[in-house]
Write an enzyme that holds these catalytic residues in place. Sequence first.
Site, PDB file in Angstrom:
ATOM      1  N   ASN A 136       0.820  -1.210   0.000  1.00 53.25           N
ATOM      2  CA  ASN A 136       0.000   0.000   0.000  1.00 53.25           C
ATOM      3  C   ASN A 136       0.861   1.270   0.000  1.00 53.25           C
ATOM      4  OD1 ASN A 136       1.029   0.052   2.567  1.00 53.25           O
ATOM      5  ND2 ASN A 136      -0.919  -0.183   3.631  1.00 53.25           N
ATOM      6  N   HIS A 138       3.400   1.904   2.048  1.00 50.16           N
ATOM      7  CA  HIS A 138       3.938   2.362   3.332  1.00 50.16           C
ATOM      8  C   HIS A 138       5.453   2.233   3.377  1.00 50.16           C
ATOM      9  CE1 HIS A 138       3.337  -1.836   5.346  1.00 50.16           C
ATOM     10  NE2 HIS A 138       4.627  -1.633   5.262  1.00 50.16           N
ATOM     11  N   GLU A 143       1.692   4.196   7.523  1.00 49.13           N
ATOM     12  CA  GLU A 143       0.600   3.698   6.701  1.00 49.13           C
ATOM     13  C   GLU A 143      -0.073   4.853   5.952  1.00 49.13           C
ATOM     14  OE1 GLU A 143       0.364   0.674   6.213  1.00 49.13           O
ATOM     15  OE2 GLU A 143      -0.199  -0.552   7.944  1.00 49.13           O
TER      16      GLU A 143
HETATM   17  C1  GLP Z   1       6.749  -4.190   6.929  1.00 50.49           C
HETATM   18  C2  GLP Z   1       7.836  -3.208   7.371  1.00 50.49           C
HETATM   19  C3  GLP Z   1       8.322  -2.347   6.238  1.00 50.49           C
HETATM   20  C4  GLP Z   1       8.561  -3.188   5.000  1.00 50.49           C
HETATM   21  C5  GLP Z   1       7.261  -3.813   4.567  1.00 50.49           C
HETATM   22  C6  GLP Z   1       7.384  -4.663   3.316  1.00 50.49           C
HETATM   23  O1  GLP Z   1       5.462  -3.779   7.147  1.00 50.49           O
HETATM   24  N1  GLP Z   1       7.419  -2.377   8.452  1.00 50.49           N
HETATM   25  O2  GLP Z   1       9.485  -1.655   6.643  1.00 50.49           O
HETATM   26  O3  GLP Z   1       9.066  -2.384   3.977  1.00 50.49           O
HETATM   27  O4  GLP Z   1       6.796  -4.629   5.610  1.00 50.49           O
HETATM   28  O5  GLP Z   1       7.875  -5.915   3.645  1.00 50.49           O
HETATM   29  P1  GLP Z   1       8.386  -6.979   2.604  1.00 50.49           P
HETATM   30  O6  GLP Z   1       9.710  -6.515   2.161  1.00 50.49           O
HETATM   31  O7  GLP Z   1       8.470  -8.265   3.378  1.00 50.49           O
HETATM   32  O8  GLP Z   1       7.367  -7.028   1.515  1.00 50.49           O
END
Ligand code: GLP
Length: 244
Positions: A136, A138, A143
Amino acid sequence: MRIIRAKDYKDMSRKAANIISAQVILKPDSVLGLATGSSPIGTYEQLVKWYEKGDLDFADVTTVNLDEYYGMKPENDQSYHYFMHDHFFDHVNIDPSRINLPNGMEPDEEKECARYDAVLRSVGDVDIQLLGIGRNGHIGFNEPADDFTYGTHVVTLTADTIEANARFFKSADEVPRQAVSMGIGNIMAAKCVVLVATGENKAKAVYDTIRGPITPRVPASVLQLHPCCVILTDREAGKLMLEE
Ligand code: GLP
């Protein structure tokens, strides 16, 4: 913004690790802002390999992490404390006293946010902030919202993030509902930002980050305003950039 579309996850991870390596070689007492999630795992693996070969020295490096689940003990294997030790800190010569993460176990939210902002001020400018990106848009745990946040704050995770992160837990019910995260202001204060994005399910977030309007509904879009920002994707995550 500099956008680099790597061949695959390995290539993306090596490129991110190369940028961080150059930073640490040029300035051994660098302050590194670090991220968790599956996207930066390959970057950490590569940095550990180069450390083991003798090419890198982390003795004088300071680290500050973006975020931590709120209410989760550091020894829980899903905590970001655990992640960082497991993937990086335990494998390099970093000084434990120079490792900084938000404390998800401090019951007083305001106290913890103020403490972590004070930590961020005390370490000085972050030289490179590594980021992943949520589906999304973030960054950290900032968020989509009506406003950009400034400092460290406690966030209530969105249903989409809970669902996305459920893959690491037995069920979505076990995913913590809150997290303590650096704010957008903290992230933007870094001298340079390197965002890694992998897989097709990030393609839309990457496109909106780079080409969409700057809006807190896509928190990463604020990076368009950063004077030194590198977006590193694999082929899939960078896919929509080619279809313009
Ligand atoms: C979590 C973390 C983020 C990260 C995101 C994506 O929510 N707080 O810092 O960028 O997930 O994670 P992934 O790389 O596992 O898709």
